[in-house]
Design an enzyme around this catalytic site. Sequence first.
Site, PDB file in Angstrom:
ATOM      1  N   CYS A  76       3.595   8.891   0.077  1.00  0.00           N
ATOM      2  CA  CYS A  76       2.220   9.378  -0.168  1.00  0.00           C
ATOM      3  C   CYS A  76       2.277  11.133  -0.758  1.00  0.00           C
ATOM      4  CB  CYS A  76       1.100  10.908   0.803  1.00  0.00           C
ATOM      5  SG  CYS A  76      -0.228  11.586   0.697  1.00  0.00           S
ATOM      6  N   ARG A 126       0.971  -1.677   0.009  1.00  0.00           N
ATOM      7  CA  ARG A 126       0.023   0.138   0.078  1.00  0.00           C
ATOM      8  C   ARG A 126       0.816   0.895   0.010  1.00  0.00           C
ATOM      9  NH1 ARG A 126      -1.287   4.642   2.362  1.00  0.00           N
ATOM     10  NH2 ARG A 126      -0.912   3.902   4.811  1.00  0.00           N
ATOM     11  N   ASN A 158       8.863   4.891   2.982  1.00  0.00           N
ATOM     12  CA  ASN A 158       8.659   4.379   4.706  1.00  0.00           C
ATOM     13  C   ASN A 158      10.437   4.668   4.932  1.00  0.00           C
ATOM     14  OD1 ASN A 158       5.687   4.696   5.355  1.00  0.00           O
ATOM     15  ND2 ASN A 158       6.194   4.070   3.018  1.00  0.00           N
ATOM     16  N   HIS A 192       8.155   7.794   8.273  1.00  0.00           N
ATOM     17  CA  HIS A 192       9.062   8.169   6.858  1.00  0.00           C
ATOM     18  C   HIS A 192      10.258   9.326   7.081  1.00  0.00           C
ATOM     19  CE1 HIS A 192       5.682   7.150   4.007  1.00  0.00           C
ATOM     20  NE2 HIS A 192       5.045   7.755   4.707  1.00  0.00           N
TER      21      HIS A 192
END
Length: 295
Positions: free
Chosen positions: A241, A12, A250, A210
């Site tokens: 994002c 994801r 991340n 992140h």
Amino acid sequence: MQHVHLFETTPRDGLQNEKFILSTEQKLQLVRGLTECGFRKIEVGSFVNPKAVPQMAGTGELFGSLPAVPGVNYYGLIPNRKGYELALAAGCRHMGYVLAVTETMNQRNVRMPVAESFAQLEEIREQARRDGVRLRAYLAVVFHCPFEGPTDLARALEWVRKMADLGVEDICLADTDGNAAPERTALLLDAVRPMLDRMGYPGILSLHLHNTYGYADRNARLALERGIRHFDAATAGLGGCPFVPGAKGNIPTEALVQLCHEEGYATGIDQEKLAGLSRWLVALKEQKLAVGNSR
Ligand code: COA
Ligand code: ZN
């Protein structure tokens, strides 16, 4: 030996901002690989508008073909009521609802005011109880917002309190733009834990880091020192994002596993298998980028 629980979000958060797109079959291969490494919580995709995030198209189909592995739970991110309905219909029973605690970020990400996001979450909370769905809540930009700057500590705490009051099973503090300066992270964590304890919150407190500005490692260390035992991470440090300018990856799962083991915590993760999976993923990425974003 104390355990640190890793929430693997490569399929994801890892993929949603990359310039290549994995096919459903390739995502399935990735998820299978993660289960073989030992991950027990895997976020396999999001139920969002594929026009907004094309990388996440096909999440429903993916849920239909996930391998049933004892002890493994598959998560799907949802941004609104419609996401909940789509996820439920796809068989998803572990959902992560995203709410950004600043107006600008929430508007850019999910196209509604924060109050509307919260109102939808309240409804979803009730529905989830009836449907037997477990709910985590992402508090995006809870440390720092790329548009509004450092998040006010009182405001951040207030949102954590609201999530605990709602009774979500997992409150995930997200450093969405990777700009949580370690001293601010420490400040918030030092305030959050006693507040949740006073409230008798029985759920999980997670940290989602992140590495945009290189703070992730220090933040992870200071969080471990403060008793945080649940972290999100993405293999090879992929991710970010799409609605955050300059967003980077991340915290790499490999680095976090290594850190936990060095500090004497068990993770249940096979590092060799993880390294192999990471090599496979990076090679696939290179290959896809070389041919120009094809599936
Ligand atoms: N999943 C898929 N489609 C959705 C949806 C969802 N959760 N929610 C709304 N839609 C669809 C609607 O059905 C409508 O489709 P149509 O154009 O075919 O009629 C379209 O999206 C617009 O609906 P609307 O309610 O006006 O949504 P919006 O345009 O305000 O967009 C989001 C809201 C949340 C769906 C959209 O901004 C989005 O998907 N954002 C991505 C958030 C994200 O993934 N961020 C990164 C992770 S934190
Ligand atoms: Zn993230």
